[in-house]
Motif scaffolding. Structure first.
Motif, short mmCIF file in Angstrom:
data_model
loop_
_atom_site.label_atom_id
_atom_site.label_comp_id
_atom_site.label_asym_id
_atom_site.label_seq_id
_atom_site.Cartn_x
_atom_site.Cartn_y
_atom_site.Cartn_z
N ASP A 1 1.97 11.06 19.92
CA ASP A 1 1.50 12.06 20.87
C ASP A 1 -0.02 12.12 20.91
O ASP A 1 -0.61 12.63 21.87
CB ASP A 1 2.05 13.44 20.49
N ALA A 2 -0.66 11.65 19.85
CA ALA A 2 -2.12 11.65 19.77
C ALA A 2 -2.55 10.43 18.98
O ALA A 2 -1.77 9.87 18.18
CB ALA A 2 -2.63 12.93 19.11
N HIS A 3 -3.80 10.00 19.19
CA HIS A 3 -4.30 8.80 18.52
C HIS A 3 -5.69 9.07 17.97
O HIS A 3 -6.58 9.51 18.70
CB HIS A 3 -4.35 7.62 19.50
N VAL A 4 -5.85 8.82 16.67
CA VAL A 4 -7.16 9.03 16.04
C VAL A 4 -7.54 7.76 15.28
O VAL A 4 -6.69 6.93 14.95
CB VAL A 4 -7.16 10.23 15.08
N ALA A 5 -8.84 7.64 15.00
CA ALA A 5 -9.34 6.48 14.25
C ALA A 5 -10.42 6.95 13.30
O ALA A 5 -11.02 8.03 13.46
CB ALA A 5 -9.90 5.43 15.21
N ILE A 6 -10.67 6.15 12.28
CA ILE A 6 -11.73 6.42 11.31
C ILE A 6 -12.97 5.65 11.75
O ILE A 6 -12.90 4.43 11.97
CB ILE A 6 -11.30 5.99 9.90
N ARG A 7 -14.07 6.33 11.87
CA ARG A 7 -15.30 5.65 12.30
C ARG A 7 -15.76 4.66 11.24
O ARG A 7 -15.80 4.97 10.05
CB ARG A 7 -16.40 6.68 12.56
N GLN A 8 -16.08 3.45 11.67
CA GLN A 8 -16.55 2.39 10.78
C GLN A 8 -17.83 1.77 11.35
O GLN A 8 -18.04 1.79 12.56
CB GLN A 8 -15.48 1.31 10.63
N ASN B 1 0.80 -1.22 0.00
CA ASN B 1 0.00 0.00 0.00
C ASN B 1 0.84 1.27 0.00
O ASN B 1 0.30 2.36 -0.25
CB ASN B 1 -0.91 0.03 1.24
N ILE B 2 2.11 1.17 0.27
CA ILE B 2 2.93 2.37 0.41
C ILE B 2 2.91 3.21 -0.87
O ILE B 2 2.81 4.43 -0.82
CB ILE B 2 4.37 1.99 0.80
N GLY B 3 2.98 2.56 -2.02
CA GLY B 3 2.96 3.30 -3.28
C GLY B 3 1.71 4.15 -3.43
O GLY B 3 1.76 5.31 -3.84
N SER B 4 0.56 3.58 -3.09
CA SER B 4 -0.70 4.32 -3.17
C SER B 4 -0.72 5.47 -2.18
O SER B 4 -1.26 6.55 -2.48
CB SER B 4 -1.88 3.38 -2.91
N ILE B 5 -0.15 5.27 -1.00
CA ILE B 5 -0.10 6.34 0.00
C ILE B 5 0.78 7.48 -0.49
O ILE B 5 0.46 8.66 -0.32
CB ILE B 5 0.39 5.78 1.34
N VAL B 6 1.90 7.15 -1.12
CA VAL B 6 2.77 8.18 -1.68
C VAL B 6 2.03 8.98 -2.76
O VAL B 6 2.12 10.21 -2.82
CB VAL B 6 4.05 7.55 -2.27
N ARG B 7 1.27 8.29 -3.59
CA ARG B 7 0.51 8.97 -4.64
C ARG B 7 -0.50 9.95 -4.03
O ARG B 7 -0.66 11.08 -4.51
CB ARG B 7 -0.21 7.95 -5.52
N ALA C 1 -7.39 4.42 4.21
CA ALA C 1 -7.37 5.12 5.49
C ALA C 1 -6.48 6.36 5.41
O ALA C 1 -6.84 7.43 5.92
CB ALA C 1 -6.87 4.18 6.58
N ALA C 2 -5.33 6.23 4.76
CA ALA C 2 -4.43 7.37 4.64
C ALA C 2 -5.08 8.50 3.84
O ALA C 2 -4.95 9.68 4.20
CB ALA C 2 -3.12 6.92 3.97
N ALA C 3 -5.78 8.15 2.78
CA ALA C 3 -6.45 9.17 1.96
C ALA C 3 -7.51 9.91 2.77
O ALA C 3 -7.64 11.14 2.69
CB ALA C 3 -7.07 8.52 0.73
N ILE C 4 -8.27 9.17 3.56
CA ILE C 4 -9.32 9.79 4.37
C ILE C 4 -8.73 10.79 5.36
O ILE C 4 -9.22 11.92 5.50
CB ILE C 4 -10.14 8.71 5.12
N VAL C 5 -7.68 10.39 6.06
CA VAL C 5 -7.12 11.25 7.10
C VAL C 5 -6.39 12.44 6.49
O VAL C 5 -6.45 13.57 7.02
CB VAL C 5 -6.19 10.44 8.03
#
Length: 210
Positions: free
Chosen positions: A174-181, A75-81, A193-197
């Motif tokens: 230092d902080a923790h967040v999550a995507i509601r599912q 998934n790293i390539g997609s996250i970089v994009r 998930a990376a795109a959403i955040v």
């Protein structure tokens, strides 16, 4: 699946520059002569790669993206994009130096990428740069990302597909967040998930203007 030879094939980009060439060191003579078939926005047509990167460097956003890479996550390539699309300041790879670039679709040429051997080295760099490390995972104590203000100067830290963030990465944050599912699966795809955040950061700090 192969293309039908009788079907017209759509060409990507633009052909050779029509008429007299424009002046400016940012233009690439080879592209002006033969055309620019790269996947770039129209504003960068016919520009040299180095000129595009230099221009992006003048307007990159204050957030960084970091990904753990202990299992060679595809998934790293997609996250970089996606980081390139949102002009992240840089993408940080923690762990293995090698990663699959196929999903980046050549955007890694335009995106600043930094490698950290260990989580401790990454944490030391982030805190030295004055950045808040925000872990993104649905762990105990995580706050829904759409209800929590994200720091402007921060690093969005993502784990690998499947196992998620390691204990070391969670402890370094230092902080923790999550995507509601709301479905049956525990997690969503790491690149999604990376795109959403990243978009949530943009929504908060770069609101659209009428």
């Amino acid at each position: 699946m192969t293309a039908d030879p009788e079907e017209p094939q759509l060409e990507v980009g633009v052909g050779p520059w029509p008429g007299p060439w424009p002046s400016g060191e940012h233009y690439d003579p080879e592209l002006l002569e033969h055309g620019d078939r790269r996947n770039v926005v129209d504003a960068y047509r016919y520009w040299r790669l180095e000129a595009i990167v230099a221009d992006l460097d003048t307007r990159r956003h204050a957030f960084h993206v970091a990904i753990e890479n202990w299992q060679h996550d595809l998934n790293i390539g997609s996250i970089v994009r996606t980081a390139n699309a949102f002009t992240a300041s840089a993408v940080h790879i923690i762990g293995k130096r090698r990663w699959n670039r196929r999903g980046a679709m050549v955007t890694d040429r335009y995106q600043r990428i930094v490698h950290h051997e260990t989580t401790d080295a990454f944490r030391a760099w982030a805190h030295g740069a004055g950045l808040v490390v925000v872990a993104v995972d649905n762990t105990a104590g995580s706050v829904p990302v759409d209800t929590a203000p994200l720091p402007e100067a921060c690093v969005l830290l993502f784990g690998q597909e499947g196992p998620g963030l390691t204990d070391e990465a969670i402890a370094a944050a230092d902080a923790h967040v999550a995507i509601r599912q709301f479905g049956s699966t525990r997690s969503i795809n790491a690149a999604a998930a990376a795109a959403i955040v990243m978009h949530e950061w943009v929504r908060q700090h770069r609101p659209a203007r009428p």
